[in-house]
Write an enzyme that holds these catalytic residues in place. Structure first.
Site, short mmCIF file in Angstrom:
data_model
loop_
_atom_site.label_atom_id
_atom_site.label_comp_id
_atom_site.label_asym_id
_atom_site.label_seq_id
_atom_site.Cartn_x
_atom_site.Cartn_y
_atom_site.Cartn_z
N CYS A 162 -9.38 4.75 -9.18
CA CYS A 162 -9.56 4.81 -10.64
C CYS A 162 -9.17 3.44 -11.15
CB CYS A 162 -8.64 5.90 -11.20
SG CYS A 162 -8.55 5.92 -12.99
N CYS A 177 3.54 -7.06 -18.80
CA CYS A 177 2.21 -6.77 -19.34
C CYS A 177 2.28 -6.72 -20.88
CB CYS A 177 1.70 -5.45 -18.79
SG CYS A 177 1.90 -5.33 -16.99
N ARG A 229 -14.28 6.92 -18.15
CA ARG A 229 -13.33 7.70 -18.97
C ARG A 229 -13.00 7.00 -20.27
NH1 ARG A 229 -9.00 8.44 -15.67
NH2 ARG A 229 -10.28 10.02 -14.70
N CYS A 274 -2.48 13.31 -13.53
CA CYS A 274 -2.17 11.92 -13.17
C CYS A 274 -0.72 11.58 -13.50
CB CYS A 274 -3.12 10.98 -13.91
SG CYS A 274 -2.78 9.25 -13.57
N CYS A 305 10.48 -1.42 -17.18
CA CYS A 305 9.64 -1.99 -16.12
C CYS A 305 9.83 -3.51 -16.06
CB CYS A 305 8.17 -1.65 -16.39
SG CYS A 305 7.10 -2.26 -15.07
N CYS A 343 -3.64 12.43 -9.09
CA CYS A 343 -3.82 10.99 -9.30
C CYS A 343 -2.43 10.41 -9.55
CB CYS A 343 -4.72 10.76 -10.50
SG CYS A 343 -4.92 9.01 -10.91
N CYS A 389 2.02 -3.42 -22.95
CA CYS A 389 2.69 -2.19 -22.50
C CYS A 389 4.05 -1.94 -23.15
CB CYS A 389 2.85 -2.22 -20.99
SG CYS A 389 3.53 -0.66 -20.37
N1 SAM Z 1 3.13 0.54 -13.83
C1 SAM Z 1 1.90 0.85 -13.23
C2 SAM Z 1 0.90 -0.29 -13.29
O1 SAM Z 1 0.85 -1.00 -14.31
O2 SAM Z 1 0.18 -0.49 -12.34
C3 SAM Z 1 1.25 2.10 -13.75
C4 SAM Z 1 1.34 2.49 -15.21
S1 SAM Z 1 0.49 1.47 -16.37
C5 SAM Z 1 1.14 2.06 -17.90
C6 SAM Z 1 -1.21 1.96 -16.26
C7 SAM Z 1 -2.20 1.31 -17.18
O3 SAM Z 1 -2.06 1.77 -18.50
C8 SAM Z 1 -2.16 -0.20 -17.34
O4 SAM Z 1 -2.76 -0.86 -16.28
C9 SAM Z 1 -2.97 -0.40 -18.61
O5 SAM Z 1 -4.34 -0.59 -18.29
C10 SAM Z 1 -2.77 0.90 -19.36
N2 SAM Z 1 -2.00 0.69 -20.59
C11 SAM Z 1 -0.67 0.43 -20.67
N3 SAM Z 1 -0.30 0.27 -21.95
C12 SAM Z 1 -1.41 0.42 -22.71
C13 SAM Z 1 -1.65 0.37 -24.11
N4 SAM Z 1 -0.70 0.08 -24.98
N5 SAM Z 1 -2.92 0.59 -24.54
C14 SAM Z 1 -3.90 0.85 -23.65
N6 SAM Z 1 -3.72 0.92 -22.32
C15 SAM Z 1 -2.49 0.70 -21.85
C1 DTB Z 2 -5.31 4.19 -17.81
O1 DTB Z 2 -6.27 3.41 -17.62
N1 DTB Z 2 -4.85 4.55 -18.99
C2 DTB Z 2 -3.73 5.43 -18.86
C3 DTB Z 2 -3.65 5.64 -17.34
N2 DTB Z 2 -4.63 4.75 -16.84
C4 DTB Z 2 -2.39 5.59 -16.62
C5 DTB Z 2 -2.48 4.92 -19.49
C6 DTB Z 2 -2.63 4.62 -20.94
C7 DTB Z 2 -1.29 4.24 -21.46
C8 DTB Z 2 -1.29 4.05 -22.94
C9 DTB Z 2 0.04 3.64 -23.45
C10 DTB Z 2 1.12 4.65 -23.22
O2 DTB Z 2 0.94 5.85 -23.53
O3 DTB Z 2 2.21 4.24 -22.79
FE1 SF4 Z 3 5.08 -1.95 -16.06
FE2 SF4 Z 3 3.65 -1.26 -18.14
FE3 SF4 Z 3 2.88 -3.31 -16.67
FE4 SF4 Z 3 2.72 -0.80 -15.66
S1 SF4 Z 3 1.57 -1.64 -17.38
S2 SF4 Z 3 3.50 -2.63 -14.64
S3 SF4 Z 3 4.50 0.12 -16.66
S4 SF4 Z 3 4.76 -3.18 -17.89
#
Ligand code: SAM
Ligand code: DTB
Ligand code: SF4
Length: 328
Positions: A203, A72, A275, A112, A68, A143, A75
């Site tokens: 959400c 973030c 949630r 989702c 990606c 979702c 992530c």
């Molecule tokens: N790429 C898209 C975005 O960021 O809008 C969708 C997927 S992203 C992985 C969705 C959400 O997962 C993020 O906004 C964040 O709140 C959550 N998330 C990602 N990595 C995480 C982590 N290591 N622990 C907890 N929540 C996480």
């Molecule tokens: C949200 O608030 N939590 C979910 C979902 N929306 C998409 C994602 C959590 C991701 C946790 C890290 C991972 O598994 O990559």
């Molecule tokens: Fe990309 Fe992860 Fe950020 Fe979603 S949360 S935009 S997958 S870096």
């Protein structure tokens, strides 16, 4: 204190319906309530809006994983961090449908689909529209979380039958810049506006445990609870600390602060599904029970979140039985 005032303090302020005009001071005052009083108030609000033994379960699937362009800090899928995560291109439709069938068989009501994109391109979106139609045809709520959307993309998703779009604010506007630099808070709000404008349910929540202060937690919940309409689902994630991400070494928060945050979310957004989201692997069953008592009434279910582990479905089913919780 006279008797009536003391009783009012025990009950907390009356909450008649979803308010979107909460002041920051009111949110701060909720966080400052004695723990037992806060939980009592949250449980009362919860019972006014939901049957107390009901839990909604959603299953996640990563339909496009890793590489990606966003940075973030939490992530594992960001190309800016070295997490060793294998990159996977967009999943074929049949695999998505097979995963959705399995989720349905295990009792999920919502499916989702998450993609590691900054924003979908039109050629990305078309196969996703097919996935949404196919998952919806299985009788599941749909979702998606695909990054930023413009109005036209939101419209296409709505037409395909998308029920919910997940797009998190993640943290307070003040702390946000310490976590993400490649997109702004305002861009997140714009995507939420586009989703709302076409009538897709929202959400939207955040993450605890990223080194944020109490003020940041107040700021996050204040922003969520003063959106023009409350998100129908509010995911409260506990950071999953993935080695190689900049936030991997953050101290986990006091578990009772997680419970407090859930309780405040429940009171501020009484009609929303709160949630208990990422991070349940690191929580005891007892802590999860406290979160349910504080007003959480939804979870992510199934052995994987997007890329990280989640408690297995049998464990969760046993937990539901032990706590007399019935999936919606
Ligand atoms: N790429 C898209 C975005 O960021 O809008 C969708 C997927 S992203 C992985 C969705 C959400 O997962 C993020 O906004 C964040 O709140 C959550 N998330 C990602 N990595 C995480 C982590 N290591 N622990 C907890 N929540 C996480
Ligand atoms: C949200 O608030 N939590 C979910 C979902 N929306 C998409 C994602 C959590 C991701 C946790 C890290 C991972 O598994 O990559
Ligand atoms: Fe990309 Fe992860 Fe950020 Fe979603 S949360 S935009 S997958 S870096």
């Amino acid at each position: 204190m006279v008797q009536a005032e003391a009783m009012e303090a025990d009950r907390g302020p009356a909450v008649d319906g979803p308010r979107t005009d909460w002041t920051r001071a009111e949110v701060a005052a909720l966080f400052a309530r004695p723990f037992m009083d806060l939980l009592f108030q949250a449980q009362q609000v919860h019972r006014r809006f939901f049957p107390p033994g009901e839990i909604q379960i959603s299953t996640l699937l990563s339909i496009k994983t890793g590489a990606c362009p966003e940075d973030c800090g939490y992530c594992p899928q960001s190309a800016h961090h070295r997490t060793g995560l294998p990159v996977e291109r967009l999943m074929p439709l049949e695999e998505v449908v097979a995963a959705a069938r399995r989720a349905r068989a295990q009792g999920a009501s919502r499916f989702c689909m998450g993609a590691a994109w900054r924003a979908p391109r039109q050629r990305d979106l078309e196969p996703v529209l097919e996935m949404i139609r196919a998952v919806k045809a299985l009788g599941l709520e749909t979702c998606a979380t695909l990054g930023m959307l413009d109005l036209e993309q939101a419209r296409q998703l709505k037409e395909a039958g998308l029920d919910y779009y997940n797009h998190n604010l993640d943290t307070s506007p003040e702390y946000y810049g310490r976590v993400v630099s490649t997109r702004s808070y305002q861009e997140r709000l714009d995507t939420l506006d586009a989703v709302r404008a076409v009538g897709i349910r929202v959400c939207c929540g955040g993450i605890l445990g990223m080194g944020e202060s109490d003020e940041d937690r107040i700021g996050l919940l204040h922003r969520l609870a003063t959106l023009p309409r409350h998100p129908e689902s509010v995911p409260v994630n506990l950071l999953v600390r993935v080695p190689g991400t900049p936030l991997a070494e953050c101290e986990p928060p006091d578990p009772f602060d997680l419970v407090r945050t859930v309780a405040v979310a429940r009171i501020l957004m009484p009609a929303s599904r709160v949630r208990l989201s990422a991070g349940r692997e690191a929580m005891s069953d007892e802590l999860q029970a406290l979160c349910f008592l504080a007003g959480a009434n939804s979870i992510f279910y199934g052995e994987r979140l997007l890329t990280t582990p989640n408690p297995d479905a049998h464990h969760d089913q046993r937990l539901f039985r032990r706590l007399d919780l019935s999936p919606v």
